[in-house]
Design an enzyme around this catalytic site. Sequence first.
Site, PDB file in Angstrom:
ATOM      1  N   GLN A 194       0.856  -1.182   0.000  1.00  0.00           N
ATOM      2  CA  GLN A 194       0.000   0.000   0.000  1.00  0.00           C
ATOM      3  C   GLN A 194       0.894   1.234   0.000  1.00  0.00           C
ATOM      4  OE1 GLN A 194      -3.707  -0.725   1.797  1.00  0.00           O
ATOM      5  NE2 GLN A 194      -3.995   0.365  -0.118  1.00  0.00           N
TER       6      GLN A 194
ATOM      7  N   SER B  47       1.461   0.037   7.009  1.00  0.00           N
ATOM      8  CA  SER B  47       0.143  -0.601   7.096  1.00  0.00           C
ATOM      9  C   SER B  47       0.320  -2.110   7.022  1.00  0.00           C
ATOM     10  CB  SER B  47      -0.793  -0.142   5.971  1.00  0.00           C
ATOM     11  OG  SER B  47      -0.547  -0.891   4.806  1.00  0.00           O
ATOM     12  N   THR B  48      -0.600  -2.821   7.685  1.00  0.00           N
ATOM     13  CA  THR B  48      -0.547  -4.284   7.627  1.00  0.00           C
ATOM     14  C   THR B  48      -1.472  -4.728   6.489  1.00  0.00           C
ATOM     15  OG1 THR B  48      -0.145  -4.196   9.990  1.00  0.00           O
ATOM     16  CG2 THR B  48      -0.558  -6.368   9.092  1.00  0.00           C
ATOM     17  N   HIS B  49      -1.200  -4.222   5.311  1.00  0.00           N
ATOM     18  CA  HIS B  49      -2.026  -4.514   4.144  1.00  0.00           C
ATOM     19  C   HIS B  49      -1.146  -5.176   3.091  1.00  0.00           C
ATOM     20  CE1 HIS B  49      -4.593  -0.823   5.536  1.00  0.00           C
ATOM     21  NE2 HIS B  49      -4.678  -1.855   6.354  1.00  0.00           N
ATOM     22  N   ASN B  50      -0.638  -6.355   3.440  1.00  0.00           N
ATOM     23  CA  ASN B  50       0.215  -7.130   2.542  1.00  0.00           C
ATOM     24  C   ASN B  50      -0.697  -7.978   1.677  1.00  0.00           C
ATOM     25  OD1 ASN B  50       1.188  -7.289   5.615  1.00  0.00           O
ATOM     26  ND2 ASN B  50       2.933  -6.808   4.333  1.00  0.00           N
TER      27      ASN B  50
END
Length: 588
Positions: free
Chosen positions: A347, A513-516
């Site tokens: 992200q 962000s933890t949006h892997n």
Amino acid sequence: MVRRLPRKDVAIVGLGWTGSIMALELCRSGLDVVAIERGPWRDTATDFNIGTAPDELRYAVRHDIFLRTRQETLTMRNNSSQTALPIRRWGSFLPGNGVGGAGSHWNGQTWRFLPDDFRLRSKMIERYGEGIMPEGNQIQDWPMSYDELEPFYDKFEYVLGISGKAGNIKGQTQAGGNPFEGSRERDYPTPPMKQGYSQELFMKAAAGMGLHPFPRPSANLSSAYTNPYGCSMAPCTYCGFCERFGCSNYSKSSPQTCVLPALVREPNFEARTECEVTKVTLSGDGKMATGVVYVDANGEEWEQPADLVLLCAYGLFNVRLMLLSGIGKPYDAGTGEGVVGRNYAYQTGSGATAFFDNVNFNPFAAAGSLGAALDDYNSDNFDHGPHGFVGGASITNAYTNGRPIMYRPTPRGTPTWGSAWKKAVRETYQRVTNVGAQGSVMSYRANYLDLDPTYKDELGRPLMRMTFDYQPNEIKMANWMAERCEAIAKAMGAKTTQINRLNTPWNVVPYQSTHNTGGTVTGSDPKTSVLNRYLQSWDVPNVFVMGASTFPQNAGYNPTGTVGALTYWALDAIQKKYLKSPGALVQQ
Ligand SMILES: Cc1cc2nc3c(=O)[nH]c(=O)nc-3n(C[C@H](O)[C@H](O)[C@H](O)COP(=O)(O)OP(=O)(O)OC[C@H]3O[C@@H](n4cnc5c(N)ncnc54)[C@H](O)[C@@H]3O)c2cc1C
Ligand code: SF4
């Protein structure tokens, strides 16, 4: 010695958002389900108690309920000419650990992707021609459409009780909502959260610029709610100890508040906590899963035979389990062949900080997903032609917290300690706000996940290696978004503004962000995807994979709304098709 246990119908790896939903629904379909979870059991009353929950040092700084790198870590590098090194403290992203997964300490910003996001490649080429596609991209259309997912978005939102304002019901634009969103069958289950003074300024300024602001959809509930599973929630108190914390108030939608109270009543459900699944076991010909192997807290190894294996271990760890188990062909960036680990994406974050005179924004009256947003610059909602990039961002004005340790915004150039820093903190704390752009990241041949050739874990298994950097397309897009954010901040009446461009190269240390996303993507072609449209492995049909590892590329939103919709979508296919006739749901 591995000890073999009695067979179960279903073995689920991980008991976070996706694992808990799958477990509950499959128990209700009459199956014997075991969920095997690496971390401890966690409940609201015992683990997120009001007496200890707002401990910033313990939870936000020391990561009390997150994964520890000694349990599992990755190696990382920015490109394939570098040697990857192990991540020794989680930073850029913070994986969850324990029952509830990252769903117990998330913010709760719960978005639907836009209809164009699901056919991005086709849409871009149709509207702008091949020339707009970034160099080295592997952008793919999703194998399902927004319209097909709509009922499952709805289901997830009603289980979570999401607070928001619809912008499009049955094709009719609704005043006050997001006019760009795909058509939905009905409004959100609860009304939007109350907005603060900063969001009022943002909404007014944006509307004055001809943009279309709306309250952000939130899993911090605006009002009391009982969901279809009979789980009751209380209204959010805007306590601001939300992201990185469990909610003591039963106000943040999480597996603990929305699913587990119903799941633990199911007689055919069993959870085994502090047990790490190390691989999926396969039949001799490698064409069927026979179960999973896990290591318990005493270091003993167990084999759990099962007819159906669901990987719900969070995107990144789903990919590693697939690689370690030998399911699907590993991606080779050199040849471009193989699929497992392909299309890893992340992200972008950029924006503007706005400093005001004579206001008191009271940033401590906050919640993880409190905020106002606009989508005018997201997906293909604007003409990309003059800009020469693909993708977009949701733009937001929000306060997630004003906590005492980590919330210390000061103008750029302020000393980081001493009396000048203290003076700047005093003067800035009440008078600063942020207009932020959360942007999409496309998939590229150069960004991927594979097994590290050097570093191993304590069981002797290779760590997973992440090769990732922002590509020129993302840098251009994010920096253009930062300028849009600054224009809005100025229109809000800021005395001074500070533009925040995308930090490059990507750095694993500061939280982003933890949006892997990506690594086990869903698609129509087994040569470019790991899973078919029902999130079923092309190679081993009794393995299904849930989570954001299934996204072909990332959109300009947080992922969990779409992760939840995909979970219910896959579940529907398992219940209505697979259980009646086990086997491949899509023929190759
Ligand atoms: C600080 C933070 C803020 C976030 N905010 C937002 C937000 O506002 N909006 C949004 O959309 N998303 C947000 N996210 C992301 C969101 O939390 C995830 O998308 C979501 O939790 C993913 O669900 P999941 O079921 O795939 O994984 P998880 O909920 O993380 O569950 C996975 C579970 O699997 C377990 N597990 C892993 N490996 C193994 C193994 N080998 N054996 C056994 N168990 C295993 C883990 O311990 C974990 O409990 C945030 C994440 C974080 C960390
Ligand atoms: S801000 Fe609201 S949802 Fe978040 S922890 Fe506090 S009470 Fe719970």
